[in-house]
Design a protein around this motif. Structure first.
Motif, PDB file in Angstrom:
ATOM      1  N   ALA A 189       7.503  26.395  23.739  1.00 58.40           N
ATOM      2  CA  ALA A 189       7.649  27.832  23.509  1.00 58.40           C
ATOM      3  C   ALA A 189       8.137  28.549  24.758  1.00 58.40           C
ATOM      4  N   VAL A 190       7.562  28.200  25.923  1.00 60.42           N
ATOM      5  CA  VAL A 190       7.980  28.856  27.170  1.00 60.42           C
ATOM      6  C   VAL A 190       9.432  28.524  27.495  1.00 60.42           C
ATOM      7  N   ALA A 191       9.849  27.270  27.242  1.00 62.86           N
ATOM      8  CA  ALA A 191      11.251  26.899  27.476  1.00 62.86           C
ATOM      9  C   ALA A 191      12.185  27.766  26.648  1.00 62.86           C
ATOM     10  N   LYS A 192      11.810  27.990  25.401  1.00 62.99           N
ATOM     11  CA  LYS A 192      12.637  28.828  24.521  1.00 62.99           C
ATOM     12  C   LYS A 192      12.624  30.280  24.999  1.00 62.99           C
ATOM     13  N   VAL A 193      11.457  30.747  25.477  1.00 58.77           N
ATOM     14  CA  VAL A 193      11.370  32.109  26.016  1.00 58.77           C
ATOM     15  C   VAL A 193      12.256  32.259  27.244  1.00 58.77           C
ATOM     16  N   ARG A 194      12.255  31.254  28.124  1.00 57.45           N
ATOM     17  CA  ARG A 194      13.100  31.325  29.325  1.00 57.45           C
ATOM     18  C   ARG A 194      14.578  31.380  28.942  1.00 57.45           C
ATOM     19  N   ARG A 195      14.960  30.612  27.944  1.00 55.00           N
ATOM     20  CA  ARG A 195      16.369  30.627  27.508  1.00 55.00           C
ATOM     21  C   ARG A 195      16.742  31.988  26.934  1.00 55.00           C
ATOM     22  N   GLU A 196      15.831  32.607  26.218  1.00 53.94           N
ATOM     23  CA  GLU A 196      16.141  33.866  25.540  1.00 53.94           C
ATOM     24  C   GLU A 196      15.966  35.073  26.459  1.00 53.94           C
ATOM     25  N   ASN A 197      14.877  35.104  27.239  1.00 53.34           N
ATOM     26  CA  ASN A 197      14.567  36.279  28.061  1.00 53.34           C
ATOM     27  C   ASN A 197      15.029  36.159  29.502  1.00 53.34           C
ATOM     28  N   GLY A 198      15.398  34.960  29.932  1.00 54.35           N
ATOM     29  CA  GLY A 198      15.786  34.744  31.318  1.00 54.35           C
ATOM     30  C   GLY A 198      14.702  34.022  32.094  1.00 54.35           C
ATOM     31  N   ASP A 199      15.113  33.382  33.198  1.00 52.11           N
ATOM     32  CA  ASP A 199      14.196  32.565  33.990  1.00 52.11           C
ATOM     33  C   ASP A 199      13.309  33.364  34.932  1.00 52.11           C
ATOM     34  N   ASP A 200      13.570  34.651  35.089  1.00 49.69           N
ATOM     35  CA  ASP A 200      12.858  35.433  36.100  1.00 49.69           C
ATOM     36  C   ASP A 200      11.698  36.228  35.526  1.00 49.69           C
ATOM     37  N   GLY A 201      11.223  35.847  34.340  1.00 55.51           N
ATOM     38  CA  GLY A 201      10.104  36.555  33.723  1.00 55.51           C
ATOM     39  C   GLY A 201       8.789  36.214  34.393  1.00 55.51           C
ATOM     40  N   PRO A 202       7.687  36.772  33.900  1.00 56.57           N
ATOM     41  CA  PRO A 202       6.371  36.537  34.514  1.00 56.57           C
ATOM     42  C   PRO A 202       5.945  35.083  34.393  1.00 56.57           C
ATOM     43  N   ARG A 203       5.030  34.692  35.275  1.00 53.06           N
ATOM     44  CA  ARG A 203       4.449  33.361  35.203  1.00 53.06           C
ATOM     45  C   ARG A 203       3.495  33.313  34.014  1.00 53.06           C
ATOM     46  N   HIS A 204       3.566  32.241  33.240  1.00 54.50           N
ATOM     47  CA  HIS A 204       2.626  32.014  32.153  1.00 54.50           C
ATOM     48  C   HIS A 204       1.669  30.896  32.567  1.00 54.50           C
ATOM     49  N   HIS A 205       0.498  30.870  31.938  1.00 52.23           N
ATOM     50  CA  HIS A 205      -0.556  29.938  32.333  1.00 52.23           C
ATOM     51  C   HIS A 205      -0.935  29.039  31.164  1.00 52.23           C
ATOM     52  N   ILE A 206      -1.211  27.777  31.447  1.00 45.65           N
ATOM     53  CA  ILE A 206      -1.880  26.904  30.485  1.00 45.65           C
ATOM     54  C   ILE A 206      -3.316  26.748  30.955  1.00 45.65           C
ATOM     55  N   ALA A 207      -4.242  27.280  30.153  1.00 46.72           N
ATOM     56  CA  ALA A 207      -5.658  27.217  30.500  1.00 46.72           C
ATOM     57  C   ALA A 207      -6.232  25.895  30.022  1.00 46.72           C
ATOM     58  N   HIS A 208      -6.814  25.185  30.929  1.00 47.21           N
ATOM     59  CA  HIS A 208      -7.455  23.884  30.728  1.00 47.21           C
ATOM     60  C   HIS A 208      -6.427  22.762  30.872  1.00 47.21           C
ATOM     61  N   GLY A 209      -5.573  22.551  29.848  1.00 43.69           N
ATOM     62  CA  GLY A 209      -4.539  21.528  29.968  1.00 43.69           C
ATOM     63  C   GLY A 209      -5.100  20.164  30.321  1.00 43.69           C
ATOM     64  N   GLN A 210      -6.257  19.881  29.806  1.00 41.95           N
ATOM     65  CA  GLN A 210      -6.981  18.673  30.222  1.00 41.95           C
ATOM     66  C   GLN A 210      -6.228  17.395  29.866  1.00 41.95           C
ATOM     67  N   PHE A 211      -5.654  17.361  28.668  1.00 38.64           N
ATOM     68  CA  PHE A 211      -4.906  16.193  28.211  1.00 38.64           C
ATOM     69  C   PHE A 211      -3.423  16.530  28.308  1.00 38.64           C
ATOM     70  N   LEU A 212      -2.724  15.750  29.098  1.00 35.98           N
ATOM     71  CA  LEU A 212      -1.367  16.131  29.489  1.00 35.98           C
ATOM     72  C   LEU A 212      -0.486  14.889  29.550  1.00 35.98           C
ATOM     73  N   ARG A 213       0.613  14.917  28.812  1.00 36.37           N
ATOM     74  CA  ARG A 213       1.570  13.807  28.908  1.00 36.37           C
ATOM     75  C   ARG A 213       2.264  13.834  30.263  1.00 36.37           C
ATOM     76  N   HIS A 214       2.546  12.647  30.784  1.00 38.30           N
ATOM     77  CA  HIS A 214       3.168  12.577  32.107  1.00 38.30           C
ATOM     78  C   HIS A 214       4.497  13.322  32.121  1.00 38.30           C
ATOM     79  N   GLU A 215       5.274  13.239  31.051  1.00 36.34           N
ATOM     80  CA  GLU A 215       6.584  13.885  31.038  1.00 36.34           C
ATOM     81  C   GLU A 215       6.484  15.407  31.023  1.00 36.34           C
ATOM     82  N   ASP A 216       5.322  15.945  30.666  1.00 36.06           N
ATOM     83  CA  ASP A 216       5.168  17.394  30.649  1.00 36.06           C
ATOM     84  C   ASP A 216       4.800  17.973  32.010  1.00 36.06           C
TER      85      ASP A 216
END
Length: 534
Positions: A341-368
């Protein structure tokens, strides 16, 4: 926390609480005049105040002040005895609230069904009672609480939640957003009570060395209470607020939307509210965290409360307003959906928008991990489960040892350049905020108390130099206060703590026992554990 000047002997602070100079005592004599107060700490260790990136202020302080304690390791019989004592000692009318039961008790409640609720009824009498699961994503209530909430046989499950039933009878277990059916029946604190609670919370924060925090799900009433403190000159911590604009798939009130629009006017000089909160999935212990692979033994992939299109639309709309979004996402499927979702937001709104947060993110694929760096997503690491403890062992039992062995890859994320900030998630897993125990766990991946044996993924341990920014300057920057606090350098706010030990001169295990001697906010002492004679 200033790489250009990591250690210094003395600080000079002006009357407004800003740092004038950092260096040797001799160099800073140029600031001394007849009005200067000189404080000799006799070589004590001083560092920036702790900035907790994720906690729940009002819920935490209400439970701390008004609930009866339950150890997460207690069995059901022990909990019932605590309930009896609370019902007998708290003779005033109203609700009984307990926190927090863990996996051992939950296992019995699930297997016993309505019988567990009947035993709870007997122990609590006719007082409505609610006990929170240690994850804060589930609760167990008695029949009196169900009646107060209007839950009966025909009550439908709310979106994103479940009233657990056996043959149509509510067992008393509530999962995820079904908790709100009961919590909404508990009388809310008045505005005056909220101010008192906010004051008590800030005093508690100062006592553990905190000079800043981020509340993870804030309401208009909460902001009004903290604004009252700020206006009165009583707010001794930088206060960040994450606006509760959406809870799962249920849009919050019009008041919350107006709060978002008027956030800058609402906040006082020590407040900031430039982030909003979205829940995407649940928690591992209830098998509601959204996983790519099914949960072993029982199947199922958990839940996600928003479709990809809904999540994108929410983040994109807030991003266009300059509002960063903190998304609760624990399972690897949920984390991947946020990054998509954030990748799509960056493409649509631009790369200079606010920082977004992933809270917890305990289980995470290496590629992510690389995508988090690329998309400027902040990893909001909490609660501190990167060392072996009762909650991490419970999660491991649910998801399997192999899958759990890969969680909290903090060193790997650091090396990949991901921005990380630490929070306590108070009050969920641990009843007290203990930055030093969390810090020691980062350095060793072991339980500092040695109550639980073993080490979790030792290759992901980090150094003290790597860990301290995660607790000071990184959270300040992540919430938008990086130019004001989080480091001790010229022009910054003099927010600092005096410790009873030099963190660099003791072992990692000894760091866990650290005590805060004094806390300063804008150069003003706001907490002391020592007398003037000391």
């Amino acid at each position: 926390m200033n790489p250009a000047q990591p250690v210094a002997e003395a600080l000079a602070v002006d009357a407004g609480g800003r740092i004038l100079g950092v260096g040797s005592a001799r160099d800073l004599q140029r600031f001394v005049d007849g009005k200067t107060q000189e404080v000799d700490l006799a070589g004590r260790f001083v560092m920036p105040g702790i900035f907790d990136f994720h906690l729940h202020v009002i819920d935490g302080i209400v439970l701390r002040q008004r609930s009866f304690p339950i150890d997460a390791g207690d069995d059901f019989d022990t909990i019932l005895e605590s309930v009896r004592q609370a019902a007998a000692s708290r003779r005033e009318e109203g609700w009984l609230i307990g926190g927090s039961y863990g996996e051992q008790a939950l296992g019995y409640i699930q297997s016993a069904g309505p019988e567990a609720k009947r035993r709870l009824n007997e122990a609590s009498g006719d007082r409505p009672l609610l006990m929170f699961h240690v994850s804060q994503h589930g609760a167990f209530v008695n029949d009196a609480a169900l009646r107060e909430a209007g839950i009966h046989t025909e009550t439908p499950d709310p979106p994103g939640g479940r009233v657990v039933r056996v043959q149509g009878e509510a067992t008393g277990l509530l999962e995820e957003h079904a908790m709100s059916l009961v919590t909404s029946a508990i009388p809310e604190p008045t505005d005056i009570e909220l101010i008192d609670l906010a004051r008590a919370a800030v005093q508690y924060f100062n006592s553990v060395g905190m000079t800043g925090f981020v509340d993870a799900m804030s309401t208009p009433a909460m902001l009004r209470a903290f604004r009252a403190l700020d206006d009165a000159g009583e707010l001794s911590a930088w206060s960040g607020f994450t606006l509760a604009t959406r809870h799962g798939s249920t849009v919050c009130s019009q008041a919350a939307k107006e709060m978002l629009e008027k956030r800058k006017q609402i906040c006082g000089p020590h407040m900031i509210a430039e982030n909003a909160k979205i829940f995407l999935d649940g928690v591992p212990s209830l098998r509601t965290a959204a996983m790519i692979s099914p949960y072993p033994g029982v199947g199922g992939h958990g839940e996600m409360y928003l479709t990809p299109d809904e999540l994108f639309a929410e983040i994109a709309a807030l991003d266009r307003q300059g509002v960063g979004v903190k998304v609760h996402a624990i399972g690897d499927a949920a984390v991947a959906r946020v990054l998509d979702a954030v990748a799509k937001v960056r493409r649509e709104n631009g790369d200079d928008g606010p920082r977004h947060h992933i809270a917890h993110g305990q289980f995470l694929r290496h590629e992510d991990i690389g995508r988090m760096k690329q998309l400027r997503v902040i990893a909001d690491l909490n609660p501190p489960l990167w060392f072996v403890n009762h909650a991490s062992l419970a999660h491991e039992r649910v998801v399997g040892a192999e899958r759990y062995s890969k969680v909290w890859p903090i060193r790997t994320m650091l090396e990949a350049g991901v921005t990380m900030a630490l929070g306590s998630d108070w009050l969920t897993i641990f009843p007290e905020i203990d930055p030093w125990k969390a810090l020691a766990g980062l350095l060793t991946r072991r339980d500092p108390s040695r109550k639980y044996e073993g080490v979790h993924a030792p290759q992901e341990a980090i150094t003290l130099d790597q860990a301290l920014p995660l607790m000071t300057c990184n959270p300040a920057e992540g919430i938008g206060l990086g130019e004001r606090t989080g480091r001790l350098e010229v022009g910054m706010s003099a927010d600092m703590i005096v410790l009873d030990r030099d963190l660099y001169a003791v072992s990692s295990e000894e760091i866990a026992g650290t005590h805060v001697l004094k806390t300063y906010f804008e150069g003003r002492q706001v907490y002391s554990s020592v007398t003037s004679a000391d």
